[in-house]
Enzyme design. Structure first.
Site, PDB file in Angstrom:
ATOM      1  N   HIS A   1       0.717  -1.235  -0.006  1.00 10.74           N
ATOM      2  CA  HIS A   1      -0.021   0.061  -0.037  1.00 10.74           C
ATOM      3  C   HIS A   1       0.740   1.422  -0.014  1.00 10.74           C
ATOM      4  O   HIS A   1       0.250   2.340  -0.397  1.00 10.74           O
ATOM      5  CB  HIS A   1      -0.881   0.030   1.098  1.00 10.74           C
ATOM      6  CG  HIS A   1      -1.848  -0.967   1.398  1.00 10.74           C
ATOM      7  ND1 HIS A   1      -1.834  -2.424   1.472  1.00 10.74           N
ATOM      8  CD2 HIS A   1      -3.440  -0.904   1.150  1.00 10.74           C
ATOM      9  CE1 HIS A   1      -2.768  -3.155   1.588  1.00 10.74           C
ATOM     10  NE2 HIS A   1      -3.720  -2.257   1.384  1.00 10.74           N
TER      11      HIS A   1
ATOM     12  N   GLU B   1       6.574  -2.073  13.266  1.00 16.43           N
ATOM     13  CA  GLU B   1       6.113  -0.816  13.287  1.00 16.43           C
ATOM     14  C   GLU B   1       5.915   0.031  14.384  1.00 16.43           C
ATOM     15  O   GLU B   1       6.137   1.281  14.304  1.00 16.43           O
ATOM     16  CB  GLU B   1       4.646  -0.839  12.566  1.00 16.43           C
ATOM     17  CG  GLU B   1       4.363  -0.900  11.072  1.00 16.43           C
ATOM     18  CD  GLU B   1       4.543  -2.603  10.747  1.00 16.43           C
ATOM     19  OE1 GLU B   1       4.302  -3.428  11.748  1.00 16.43           O
ATOM     20  OE2 GLU B   1       4.255  -3.047   9.805  1.00 16.43           O
TER      21      GLU B   1
ATOM     22  N   GLY C   1       3.805   5.363  30.165  1.00 21.14           N
ATOM     23  CA  GLY C   1       4.444   4.391  30.806  1.00 21.14           C
ATOM     24  C   GLY C   1       4.591   3.219  29.778  1.00 21.14           C
ATOM     25  O   GLY C   1       4.635   2.035  30.416  1.00 21.14           O
TER      26      GLY C   1
END
Ligand SMILES: Cc1ncc(C[n+]2csc(CCOP(=O)(O)OP(=O)(O)O)c2C)c(N)n1
Length: 555
Positions: A29, A50, A411
């Site tokens: 894509h 990612e 966190g």
């Protein structure tokens, strides 16, 4: 007429607004974006997950005080980057996330990497999220997104570009690519500054809290000028460390050290500049003094503490006007400053005392943290992990701004490798030290490969206590011993770095660790140092933290 696919407009649009580095993991894509980056000489750092692309874009934005860009594919590429988007949202980091999307013409047909509304998912955790619907809109909307992200109050933006739009043919000659300027926030209203000065002058024990926006708005020389002319002592949020050098006599410590002062030693008026109250300002919900809160986001003023004076403005302009209108006339606060220095000194000694009394055979994490701080005085430190980070943050000192980054109130364990890669990409000539817990390291270990492939000589120190350390006392504060998923194995993280073609070393003592760090920086190669550390007990900074819930026996 010169026809190109619309996806080929993305890279030139990014370049026009000054983007020179993109973090990505490929997919069909988004191919035209990545190829466009190569064509234009935009540095393309391809990662192994990612999440790391997102965190690296965050690190890049933090290190440059500008924009970070992450490009991910549709569907799972998008879902993998969501933690980073949320982290950037909570941290107010300006990152542009671009994801591929299913073709508009087939979005409802269960096509590959599709099946849900990505923009709807991104919306609550982005400053702005949008699906581009016309190919010729790509340059305008990317430029707009960059402007939104980088204008105060900054924050992440998300754009989906559907696949059929990416492939659509457009006449390049008909398209004007704009340039994104940004607004750094409004200057303050002079009457508010005068009211703030009156409140400060009437204080017997004033203090400044320098929030991360002091760093991001580049206001460190204004901070120093104001501190020196007023004599008001300064505490810093972690990412603002070094905005007033830690060796400056008016630098008192971190917000977490301020939180640990006894009530009688606390300030009576606090000037909070560009800080978001909450986790980053522990124990302020019960603060009995007066607050002047300066922030470019009106939504932050009064969220946790209703200030006596709220000023919606950027910290840099506010400091300039405070200085200008004060005429440098302030009471003499030297007695208060001396008393405060002594009180903070007692607070600081808590961690050293804990380390000295530890009966563990492995080095105490605070002793290791102090040695790290010394061994890497000039380095940019990126911290991950939980107890690792809390012990480190009691030890760390930086004398220049922009040299300490970590996860903030979100966190998120596992952001360290990504953040460090972003910092190194932004500042290739500066030494970068990533200090992490062994648990946190495990999230993105394959990024050691990215560091090797992209020749990023980051020094990673894994504080290996063979546990998800911070969860240990949360799980059994009364001393019971039934670990539920908190013990990790005898992994040798140094060997993993070697397997990817980097360097690795193993340290069992603080001295071995210090020597390994020195060698690692000299080698100019990505290195992972596996350091055996003890559990260390509860870090004092962790005890001071406001967890928002009552944790019996802990706080
Ligand atoms: C992504 C994510 N998963 C789980 C947690 C819950 N959590 C908070 S601290 C912690 C332990 C961290 O262990 P480690 O990285 O080894 O650091 P240490 O506390 O031992 O220094 C975990 C799992 C979290 N904050 N973030």
């Amino acid at each position: 007429m010169s026809n190109v696919s619309a996806g080929e407009l993305v890279a030139p649009t990014l370049a026009k607004s000054g983007v020179d580095c993109v973090f990505a993991l490929n997919g069909g894509h988004i191919q035209s974006i990545l190829e466009g980056c190569l064509d234009l000489g935009i540095r393309l750092i391809d990662v192994r997950h990612e999440a790391a692309a997102g965190h690296a874009a965050e690190g890049y934005a933090k290190a440059t005080r500008g924009l970070g860009v992450a490009v991910v594919t549709a569907g799972p590429g998008f879902t993998n980057v969501l933690t980073s988007l949320a982290n950037a949202f909570v941290d107010r980091t300006p990152v542009l996330y671009i994801a591929g999307g299913s073709p508009l013409s087939a979005a409802d047909k269960n096509v590959l990497q599709s099946g849900f509304d990505q923009v709807a998912v991104a919306k609550p955790i982005a400053k702005w999220a949008h699906r581009i619907a016309a190919p010729t809109d790509i340059p305008r909307l990317i430029t707009y997104a960059i402007r939104v992200a980088t204008s105060a109050p900054t924050g992440p933006v998300f754009l989906e570009i559907p696949w059929d739009l990416m492939l659509a043919q457009v006449d390049k000659d008909q398209i004007v690519i704009p340039h994104a300027a940004h607004d750094s926030g409004c200057p303050p209203v002079p009457a508010k500054i005068d009211a703030a000065l009156a409140l400060l002058r009437g204080a017997s024990a004033p203090a400044v809290i320098a929030g991360v926006e002091v760093y991001r708005s580049g206001a460190w020389s204004e901070l120093r000028t104001f501190a020196e002319s007023s004599g008001i002592p300064v505490f810093t949020e972690y990412e603002a460390l070094g905005t007033l050098p830690c060796d400056h006599p008016l630098w008192m410590g971190t917000n977490f050290q301020l939180a640990r002062l006894k009530p009688k030693h606390k300030p009576d008026v606090v000037l909070a500049l560009g800080a978001r109250f909450g986790w980053n300002t522990p124990r302020f919900e019960t603060f009995s003094g007066k607050i002047i809160h300066v922030d470019s986001d009106p939504l932050e003023i009064g969220r946790v503490n209703m200030p006596t004076i709220g000023i919606v403005a950027n910290p840099k302009g506010t400091l300039q006007l405070l200085q200008e209108r004060s005429g440098a006339r302030f009471p003499d606060w030297s007695a208060w400053t001396a008393q405060l220095r002594e009180a903070v000194g007692m607070v600081r000694s808590e961690a050293a005392a804990a380390a000295a009394s530890s009966g563990e055979s492995h080095p105490h994490p605070f002793a290791a943290a102090e040695a790290l701080n010394e061994a890497a005085t000039d380095a940019v430190i990126v911290a991950d992990g939980a107890f690792t980070k809390h012990w480190l943050e009691d030890a760390v000192r930086r004398n220049r701004p922009g040299c300490y980054f970590s996860h903030g109130s979100f966190g998120a364990m596992g952001i360290g490798f990504g953040l460090a890669m972003g910092v190194k990409a932004a500042r290739p000539d500066e030494p970068v030290l990533c200090v992490t817990g062994d648990g946190a390291a495990g999230f993105t270990l394959a990024e050691l490969d990215t560091m090797v492939r992209h020749k990023m000589p980051i020094v990673v120190v894994v504080m290996n206590n063979h546990s998800w350390g911070a969860i240990d006392p949360v799980q059994h504060p009364e001393g019971s011993n039934r670990p539920a998923g908190i013990r990790l194995g005898q992994a040798r993280y140094d060997d993993i770095a070697k397997a990817f073609g980097g360097r690795g070393s193993h340290a069992k003592t603080v001295e071995e660790m210090k020597a390994a760090i020195k060698e690692a920086f000299a080698s100019k190669q990505p290195t992972c140092i596996n350091v055996e550390v003890g559990m260390g007990g509860l870090p004092p900074a962790f005890k001071a933290a406001t967890l928002g819930i009552s944790m019996a026996g802990l706080t």
